[in-house]
Design an enzyme around this catalytic site. Structure first.
Site, PDB file in Angstrom:
ATOM      1  N   GLY A   1     -10.970 -20.077 -49.634  1.00 37.22           N
ATOM      2  CA  GLY A   1     -11.129 -20.758 -48.305  1.00 37.22           C
ATOM      3  C   GLY A   1      -9.788 -21.402 -47.901  1.00 37.22           C
ATOM      4  O   GLY A   1      -9.854 -21.793 -46.748  1.00 37.22           O
TER       5      GLY A   1
ATOM      6  N   GLY B   1      -7.825 -16.271 -51.850  1.00 34.77           N
ATOM      7  CA  GLY B   1      -7.401 -14.718 -51.193  1.00 34.77           C
ATOM      8  C   GLY B   1      -6.162 -15.003 -50.289  1.00 34.77           C
ATOM      9  O   GLY B   1      -5.023 -14.735 -50.592  1.00 34.77           O
TER      10      GLY B   1
ATOM     11  N   TYR C   1     -11.329 -11.554 -34.486  1.00 36.02           N
ATOM     12  CA  TYR C   1     -11.471 -13.190 -34.641  1.00 36.02           C
ATOM     13  C   TYR C   1     -10.569 -13.941 -33.726  1.00 36.02           C
ATOM     14  O   TYR C   1     -10.231 -15.090 -33.983  1.00 36.02           O
ATOM     15  CB  TYR C   1     -10.960 -13.695 -36.163  1.00 36.02           C
ATOM     16  CG  TYR C   1     -11.516 -12.879 -37.430  1.00 36.02           C
ATOM     17  CD1 TYR C   1     -12.839 -12.942 -37.758  1.00 36.02           C
ATOM     18  CD2 TYR C   1     -10.575 -11.832 -37.955  1.00 36.02           C
ATOM     19  CE1 TYR C   1     -13.310 -11.957 -38.792  1.00 36.02           C
ATOM     20  CE2 TYR C   1     -11.124 -11.272 -39.142  1.00 36.02           C
ATOM     21  CZ  TYR C   1     -12.445 -11.307 -39.566  1.00 36.02           C
ATOM     22  OH  TYR C   1     -13.072 -10.591 -40.685  1.00 36.02           O
TER      23      TYR C   1
ATOM     24  N   CYS D   1      -7.563   3.091 -27.217  1.00 36.07           N
ATOM     25  CA  CYS D   1      -8.124   3.229 -25.940  1.00 36.07           C
ATOM     26  C   CYS D   1      -9.369   2.390 -25.681  1.00 36.07           C
ATOM     27  O   CYS D   1     -10.354   2.583 -25.419  1.00 36.07           O
ATOM     28  CB  CYS D   1      -8.780   4.837 -25.901  1.00 36.07           C
ATOM     29  SG  CYS D   1      -7.541   5.956 -26.246  1.00 36.07           S
ATOM     30  N   GLU D   2      -9.040   1.007 -25.728  1.00 42.56           N
ATOM     31  CA  GLU D   2      -9.919  -0.120 -25.433  1.00 42.56           C
ATOM     32  C   GLU D   2      -9.264  -1.186 -25.174  1.00 42.56           C
ATOM     33  O   GLU D   2      -7.992  -1.375 -26.011  1.00 42.56           O
ATOM     34  CB  GLU D   2     -11.011  -0.219 -26.323  1.00 42.56           C
ATOM     35  CG  GLU D   2     -10.666  -0.336 -27.761  1.00 42.56           C
ATOM     36  CD  GLU D   2     -12.097  -0.426 -28.678  1.00 42.56           C
ATOM     37  OE1 GLU D   2     -12.620  -1.451 -28.543  1.00 42.56           O
ATOM     38  OE2 GLU D   2     -12.202   0.416 -29.597  1.00 42.56           O
TER      39      GLU D   2
ATOM     40  N   TYR E   1      -5.981  -9.704 -45.552  1.00 44.92           N
ATOM     41  CA  TYR E   1      -7.040  -9.088 -44.490  1.00 44.92           C
ATOM     42  C   TYR E   1      -6.151  -8.349 -43.492  1.00 44.92           C
ATOM     43  O   TYR E   1      -6.836  -8.283 -42.317  1.00 44.92           O
ATOM     44  CB  TYR E   1      -8.075 -10.211 -44.024  1.00 44.92           C
ATOM     45  CG  TYR E   1      -8.571 -10.952 -44.935  1.00 44.92           C
ATOM     46  CD1 TYR E   1      -9.604 -10.586 -45.916  1.00 44.92           C
ATOM     47  CD2 TYR E   1      -8.130 -12.261 -45.221  1.00 44.92           C
ATOM     48  CE1 TYR E   1     -10.319 -11.342 -46.696  1.00 44.92           C
ATOM     49  CE2 TYR E   1      -8.628 -13.316 -46.427  1.00 44.92           C
ATOM     50  CZ  TYR E   1      -9.659 -12.604 -47.020  1.00 44.92           C
ATOM     51  OH  TYR E   1     -10.371 -13.324 -48.043  1.00 44.92           O
TER      52      TYR E   1
HETATM   53  N1  LLP Z   1     -14.538 -15.953 -52.586  1.00 44.26           N
HETATM   54  C1  LLP Z   1     -15.658 -15.483 -51.886  1.00 44.26           C
HETATM   55  C2  LLP Z   1     -16.805 -15.461 -52.331  1.00 44.26           C
HETATM   56  C3  LLP Z   1     -15.351 -14.984 -50.563  1.00 44.26           C
HETATM   57  O1  LLP Z   1     -16.255 -14.579 -49.891  1.00 44.26           O
HETATM   58  C4  LLP Z   1     -14.034 -15.196 -49.870  1.00 44.26           C
HETATM   59  C5  LLP Z   1     -13.666 -14.525 -48.668  1.00 44.26           C
HETATM   60  C6  LLP Z   1     -12.987 -15.686 -50.755  1.00 44.26           C
HETATM   61  C7  LLP Z   1     -13.300 -16.099 -52.279  1.00 44.26           C
HETATM   62  C8  LLP Z   1     -11.629 -15.848 -50.492  1.00 44.26           C
HETATM   63  O2  LLP Z   1     -11.367 -16.523 -49.395  1.00 44.26           O
HETATM   64  P1  LLP Z   1      -9.823 -16.857 -48.692  1.00 44.26           P
HETATM   65  O3  LLP Z   1      -9.182 -17.700 -49.767  1.00 44.26           O
HETATM   66  O4  LLP Z   1      -9.188 -15.676 -48.588  1.00 44.26           O
HETATM   67  O5  LLP Z   1     -10.043 -17.779 -47.600  1.00 44.26           O
HETATM   68  N2  LLP Z   1     -11.525 -11.228 -42.891  1.00 44.26           N
HETATM   69  C9  LLP Z   1     -11.392 -12.469 -42.642  1.00 44.26           C
HETATM   70  C10 LLP Z   1     -11.586 -13.561 -43.987  1.00 44.26           C
HETATM   71  C11 LLP Z   1     -12.801 -12.985 -44.563  1.00 44.26           C
HETATM   72  C12 LLP Z   1     -13.157 -14.061 -45.655  1.00 44.26           C
HETATM   73  C13 LLP Z   1     -14.384 -13.465 -46.581  1.00 44.26           C
HETATM   74  N3  LLP Z   1     -14.713 -14.130 -47.791  1.00 44.26           N
HETATM   75  C14 LLP Z   1     -10.069 -12.812 -41.822  1.00 44.26           C
HETATM   76  O6  LLP Z   1      -9.320 -11.697 -41.851  1.00 44.26           O
HETATM   77  O7  LLP Z   1      -9.992 -13.837 -41.633  1.00 44.26           O
END
Ligand code: LLP
Length: 421
Positions: free
Chosen positions: A239, A277, A318, A346-347, A375
């Site tokens: 996060g 992530g 987002y 096309c949107e 992502y």
């Molecule tokens: N752990 C769990 C259980 C998660 O669901 C996630 C992300 C992470 C770790 C990693 O979180 P990070 O460190 O990347 O913030 N597609 C969206 C982000 C979705 C995140 C989903 N879960 C975007 O492009 O912003």
């Protein structure tokens, strides 16, 4: 430090001009910097120095085998959320003992695959999931190590679609019900309780929500131990946000995040797991695209690119901001022009940015989307029958295609026309 810089006026990935990669693989494409990935992993590892810990890369951010292998080879664990991710992590050489399986809807088949192959821990998110996992484990003659994901009802103060720690979200077991949930888990023959898990959201730009959640976790650890549970691991989720705008104040650094973890949880003598992530992969990648046309609209100028929302969906999904820079360094003092930057789909949602100032660009010029390593490719699709774009990894002055662009024939060949049609 950033590994996507202008060298002699040309935007480079580490030491390779992106124009050189474009000439070889065509556009659009993603390119990742190995040095940046390594650096970001080390930052987290160092931030938790002095604690027993495992940094588990949330591979949903960037599931390319080469990326996962690079991190796995450094000792990283991996957070997976599907059998596909589990099997990719294994294919990248990560041992099961370093793989954590998260996710709100694991199927029995996915549980079987992970138990068979070896797994560090399942983060379970509901009582029915506990029952299912216990059944599957017993049938295989195994015991599944579990942490229960609790929902601490904390506002992560991020985009609604990626906030996961509020009571209204589908994630985790309400923390108020945790004692009962652990009692149930302890009674199930196929489970062994090893810890607690929490993940409150993504792209957090302040530490306070983490702090609120981790305080509740510390309290719960003590209460559960008091009730006889052997809580020895705390999985704190991912996060931590990244700076998407270079001009803006940066979110807290891994070091500050680590210091907070040690301050709040250090005396519990638990092994700490984190699941970053975005911070590992986000600023380790860019997407490079070519201008197809510059079009004068009624009241604005459109920069029409060969990349579209199917290649990088974050702005459409987002309202996310990505800095967009030209591949040729603008001359000092060059007068910028204002563009709406769009793709060919096309949107109207296929808009990357509105009213963005860039130096004057012409058809054929290259631009790069910064902060696209997390992502980006991971969420790409073939909408509008546009083949997935390739991914490239750079290390120093060398680069390699780590996922080729499928040919049109390959894309078309994936569909079947029934004989009776
Ligand atoms: N752990 C769990 C259980 C998660 O669901 C996630 C992300 C992470 C770790 C990693 O979180 P990070 O460190 O990347 O913030 N597609 C969206 C982000 C979705 C995140 C989903 N879960 C975007 O492009 O912003």
């Amino acid at each position: 430090m950033d590994h996507f810089l202008y060298i002699d006026g040309a935007l480079c990935a580490e030491q390779v001009p992106v124009a050189e990669i474009a000439a070889q693989v065509g556009t659009p494409f993603y390119v990742y910097s190995a040095a940046t990935l390594r650096r970001h992993y080390r930052l987290f590892d160092a931030a938790l120095e002095g604690t027993r810990h495992l940094v588990c890369f949330a591979m949903k951010a960037n599931p390319n085998l080469a990326v996962v292998k690079l991190l796995g080879d450094m000792g990283a664990g991996v957070d997976v959320v599907s059998a596909g991710e589990y099997l990719k992590a294994r294919a990248a050489g990560v041992p099961g003992a370093r793989i954590v399986f998260s996710g709100v809807g694991k199927t029995r088949e996915e549980m079987r695959i992970a138990l068979d192959g070896g797994i560090r821990q399942f983060n379970v998110e509901s009582e029915p999931e506990m029952d299912a996992l216990s059944d599957v484990a017993v049938a295989l003659g195994k015991v599944a190590p579990v942490a229960v994901r609790v929902n601490p009802d904390v506002d992560a103060r991020t985009h609604d679609k990626i906030a996961t720690g509020k009571a209204e979200n589908k994630f985790g077991i309400p923390i108020s019900r945790a004692m009962d949930a652990y009692a149930r888990a302890a009674r199930l023959p196929g489970l062994e309780v090893v810890g607690i898990d929490v993940h409150i959201g993504s792209q957090l730009t302040e530490l306070a929500p983490f702090e609120a959640a981790f305080c509740k976790l510390a309290e719960l650890t003590r209460a559960l131990r008091g009730a006889g549970h052997d809580i020895r691991r705390l999985d704190l989720g991912g996060g931590l946000g990244i700076p998407y705008r270079r001009a803006n104040e940066a979110p807290p650094l891994p070091q500050e995040y680590g210091a907070m973890i040690r301050r709040l949880l250090g005396d519990l003598d638990c092994e700490i797991e984190i699941e970053p992530g975005r911070l590992i992969a986000g600023n380790a990648g860019i997407m490079v695209s070519r201008v197809i046309y510059v079009k004068e609209g009624a009241d604005r100028r459109f920069l029409i690119l060969d990349a579209a929302m199917n290649d990088l969906v974050r702005p459409a999904m987002y309202e996310a901001h990505h800095d967009i820079v030209p591949a040729t360094e603008p001359a000092p003092g060059a007068e910028p022009l204002r563009y709406d930057i769009v793709g060919p789909i096309c949107e109207s949602g296929d808009t990357f940015a509105r009213e963005r100032d860039l130096p004057a660009l012409a058809a054929g010029d290259l631009v790069a989307f910064r902060s696209a390593g997390a992502y980006g490719a991971a969420m790409a699709s073939e909408y509008n029958s546009r083949p997935l774009i390739p991914e490239v990894m750079v290390a120093g002055d060398q680069f390699a295609v780590i996922r080729p662009r499928p040919s049109y024939d390959e894309m078309i060949g994936r569909d079947n026309i029934p004989a009776w049609l």
